[in-house]
Design a protein around this motif. Structure first.
Motif, short mmCIF file in Angstrom:
data_model
loop_
_atom_site.label_atom_id
_atom_site.label_comp_id
_atom_site.label_asym_id
_atom_site.label_seq_id
_atom_site.Cartn_x
_atom_site.Cartn_y
_atom_site.Cartn_z
N VAL A 26 4.37 3.55 -6.53
CA VAL A 26 4.67 3.53 -7.97
C VAL A 26 3.92 4.66 -8.66
CG1 VAL A 26 4.60 2.16 -10.08
CG2 VAL A 26 5.08 1.05 -7.88
N LEU A 27 2.67 4.89 -8.28
CA LEU A 27 1.88 5.95 -8.90
C LEU A 27 2.45 7.33 -8.60
CD1 LEU A 27 -1.78 4.71 -8.26
CD2 LEU A 27 -0.68 5.04 -10.49
N ALA A 28 3.00 7.51 -7.39
CA ALA A 28 3.47 8.83 -6.97
C ALA A 28 4.89 9.13 -7.43
CB ALA A 28 3.39 8.94 -5.45
N SER A 29 5.58 8.15 -8.00
CA SER A 29 6.99 8.32 -8.35
C SER A 29 7.15 8.80 -9.79
CB SER A 29 7.75 7.02 -8.16
OG SER A 29 7.70 6.60 -6.81
N SER A 30 8.28 9.46 -10.03
CA SER A 30 8.62 9.93 -11.37
C SER A 30 10.05 9.53 -11.68
CB SER A 30 8.49 11.46 -11.46
OG SER A 30 9.04 11.95 -12.65
N THR A 31 10.31 9.25 -12.95
CA THR A 31 11.67 8.87 -13.35
C THR A 31 12.67 10.00 -13.15
OG1 THR A 31 11.07 9.45 -15.62
CG2 THR A 31 10.93 7.11 -14.99
N ASP A 32 12.19 11.20 -12.90
CA ASP A 32 13.08 12.34 -12.67
C ASP A 32 13.51 12.48 -11.22
OD1 ASP A 32 12.78 13.06 -15.36
OD2 ASP A 32 11.01 14.28 -14.94
N ASP A 33 13.05 11.58 -10.36
CA ASP A 33 13.27 11.73 -8.92
C ASP A 33 14.51 11.02 -8.40
OD1 ASP A 33 10.96 13.20 -8.84
OD2 ASP A 33 9.70 11.54 -8.17
N GLY A 34 15.35 10.45 -9.27
CA GLY A 34 16.52 9.70 -8.80
C GLY A 34 16.12 8.47 -8.02
N LEU A 35 15.25 7.66 -8.59
CA LEU A 35 14.69 6.51 -7.90
C LEU A 35 15.67 5.34 -7.85
CD1 LEU A 35 11.21 6.51 -9.66
CD2 LEU A 35 11.75 7.50 -7.44
N PRO A 36 15.49 4.44 -6.89
CA PRO A 36 16.21 3.17 -6.93
C PRO A 36 15.90 2.45 -8.25
CG PRO A 36 15.10 3.43 -4.82
CD PRO A 36 14.62 4.54 -5.70
N ASP A 37 16.83 1.61 -8.69
CA ASP A 37 16.69 0.98 -10.00
C ASP A 37 15.42 0.16 -10.11
OD1 ASP A 37 17.81 0.04 -12.65
OD2 ASP A 37 17.65 -1.87 -11.60
N ASP A 38 15.08 -0.61 -9.06
CA ASP A 38 13.90 -1.46 -9.17
C ASP A 38 12.61 -0.65 -9.23
OD1 ASP A 38 14.20 -0.63 -6.57
OD2 ASP A 38 13.94 -2.61 -5.66
N LEU A 39 12.52 0.42 -8.43
CA LEU A 39 11.33 1.28 -8.48
C LEU A 39 11.25 1.99 -9.82
CD1 LEU A 39 8.83 2.49 -7.21
CD2 LEU A 39 10.30 4.15 -6.01
N ALA A 40 12.39 2.42 -10.35
CA ALA A 40 12.39 3.08 -11.66
C ALA A 40 11.87 2.15 -12.75
CB ALA A 40 13.81 3.55 -12.00
N LEU A 42 9.59 -0.13 -12.38
CA LEU A 42 8.14 -0.18 -12.26
C LEU A 42 7.49 1.10 -12.81
CD1 LEU A 42 7.69 -1.80 -8.73
CD2 LEU A 42 7.83 -2.90 -10.97
N VAL A 43 8.14 2.22 -12.59
CA VAL A 43 7.61 3.48 -13.12
C VAL A 43 7.63 3.46 -14.64
CG1 VAL A 43 7.99 5.97 -13.25
CG2 VAL A 43 8.20 4.79 -11.05
N ARG A 44 8.71 2.95 -15.22
CA ARG A 44 8.77 2.85 -16.68
C ARG A 44 7.70 1.88 -17.21
NH1 ARG A 44 14.45 3.12 -15.63
NH2 ARG A 44 14.61 0.84 -15.72
N LEU A 45 7.46 0.80 -16.47
CA LEU A 45 6.40 -0.13 -16.86
C LEU A 45 5.05 0.56 -16.84
CD1 LEU A 45 5.44 -3.08 -17.44
CD2 LEU A 45 5.30 -3.38 -14.95
N ARG A 46 4.80 1.34 -15.80
CA ARG A 46 3.55 2.10 -15.70
C ARG A 46 3.38 3.05 -16.87
NH1 ARG A 46 4.19 6.87 -11.70
NH2 ARG A 46 5.20 7.62 -13.62
N ASP A 47 4.46 3.72 -17.25
CA ASP A 47 4.37 4.75 -18.28
C ASP A 47 4.22 4.18 -19.69
OD1 ASP A 47 4.57 6.64 -16.33
OD2 ASP A 47 6.73 7.02 -16.62
N ARG A 48 4.77 3.00 -19.94
CA ARG A 48 4.68 2.47 -21.30
C ARG A 48 3.46 1.58 -21.53
NH1 ARG A 48 9.23 -0.84 -19.54
NH2 ARG A 48 8.60 -3.04 -19.41
N SER A 49 2.73 1.25 -20.48
CA SER A 49 1.54 0.40 -20.62
C SER A 49 0.33 1.10 -20.01
CB SER A 49 1.77 -0.95 -19.93
OG SER A 49 0.58 -1.72 -19.97
N PRO A 50 -0.50 1.75 -20.83
CA PRO A 50 -1.71 2.41 -20.29
C PRO A 50 -2.63 1.43 -19.57
CG PRO A 50 -1.29 3.07 -22.56
CD PRO A 50 -0.35 1.94 -22.28
N GLU A 51 -2.66 0.17 -20.05
CA GLU A 51 -3.53 -0.83 -19.41
C GLU A 51 -3.06 -1.13 -17.99
OE1 GLU A 51 -3.69 -1.01 -23.71
OE2 GLU A 51 -2.00 -1.34 -22.35
N LEU A 52 -1.74 -1.33 -17.82
CA LEU A 52 -1.23 -1.59 -16.48
C LEU A 52 -1.34 -0.36 -15.58
CD1 LEU A 52 1.89 -3.84 -17.16
CD2 LEU A 52 -0.24 -4.50 -16.03
N ALA A 53 -1.21 0.82 -16.15
CA ALA A 53 -1.38 2.04 -15.36
C ALA A 53 -2.80 2.14 -14.83
CB ALA A 53 -1.04 3.26 -16.21
#
Length: 221
Positions: A26-40, A42-53
Motif C-alpha cells: 500500500v505504501l509503495a503504490s500510487s493511484t497513477d499506476d492502474g491499480l486493482p480497485d481494492d488496492l486503489a 487503500l491507497v486513497r485511504l492512505r492519502d486522505r488520512s495522515p493519521e492512518l498513513a
C-alpha cells in the motif's frame, strides 16, 4: 502490534480483505499506476488520512499481510467503524486497547462465576485480576490475547454448566455443550492457542455428559 490492529480494521471497513495486501504494498503504490480497485481504495485511504498513513508506516513486518485470524479481524473492523475519521493516532490506539481491556474484564467476571460453580472463594480471582503480566500485556501493551482468553474461559464456563446440570435435562445439557464448543471455536478464530483445550473439553464432555453429545460437539467444533 496495535498499529497492525488499527490498520487491519481500517482495511476491512473499506471492503478489502486484510489478508490480501501488505502494508508495504500500500505504501509503495500510487493511484497513477492502474491499480486493482481494492488496492486503489487503500491507497486513497492512505492519502486522505495522515493519521492512518503514519500508522501504516509504523506496522511491524510491513512486508507481510496480516497474520491475525478472522474473529480478531471482526473486532478490529468494529473498532475502526466506531472510530471517528478525524481521530488522532493516540485516540485510535487507545480505543483499540479499550476493547481488549473490556474482554479482560469479562474474563475476570467469568472466572468469578467459575469459582462459585466450583465452590471456591471468589478471592481466588485475584490470581488473575492482579497478575502483573496480564495487566502489562493487556491494559498497557494492548495485545489481543484477551479476546481469545475470554472466549476460551467462556467455553469452559459453558462446559462446566453442562456437566453440573441435571442429567434429566438432556436438551439443556446438549445446548450448553454446543455453546461451549462454539465459544472455543471462536476463540481459535481469534488466536490459535485455545485449540489446545479442544481435546480436553471433548473428553470431559464424553466422560460426564455422554458420547453422543461429545461427538456432536466435536463435529460442531
Amino acid at each position: 502490534d496495535l498499529y497492525r490492529y488499527v490498520w487491519d480494521g481500517a482495511v476491512s471497513t473499506q471492503g478489502v480483505s486484510p489478508f490480501r495486501y501488505s502494508p508495504h504494498q500500500v505504501l509503495a503504490s500510487s493511484t497513477d499506476d492502474g491499480l486493482p480497485d481494492d488496492l486503489a481504495r487503500l491507497v486513497r485511504l492512505r492519502d486522505r488520512s495522515p493519521e492512518l498513513a503514519a500508522i501504516l508506516r509504523r506496522v511491524h513486518f510491513g512486508e507481510l499481510p496480516t497474520i491475525y485470524p478472522p474473529v480478531s479481524q471482526l473486532v478490529f473492523a468494529v473498532c475502526s467503524w466506531l472510530t471517528p475519521d478525524e481521530s488522532s493516532i493516540t485516540t485510535r490506539l487507545m480505543l483499540m486497547k479499550a476493547w481488549f481491556v473490556l474482554f479482560d474484564l469479562l474474563t475476570l467476571e467469568l472466572l468469578l462465576r467459575l469459582l462459585v460453580q466450583a465452590g471456591r472463594h471468589r478471592g481466588w480471582s485475584l490470581a488473575y485480576g492482579w497478575c502483573p503480566l496480564v495487566v502489562k500485556e493487556i491494559a498497557n501493551s494492548g495485545h489481543l490475547d484477551s479476546l481469545a482468553t475470554c472466549l476460551a474461559v467462556l467455553a469452559v464456563s459453558f462446559a462446566v454448566s453442562a456437566i453440573i446440570s441435571n442429567p434429566e435435562q438432556r436438551r439443556r445439557r446438549w445446548g450448553l455443550a454446543m455453546a461451549a464448543v462454539v465459544a472455543l471455536a471462536l476463540g481459535v478464530g481469534a488466536k490459535l492457542f485455545p485449540v489446545v483445550l479442544a481435546p480436553l473439553l471433548l473428553w470431559m464432555l464424553m466422560k460426564r455428559v455422554g458420547w453422543w453429545t461429545a461427538t456432536s460437539a466435536g463435529v460442531a467444533f
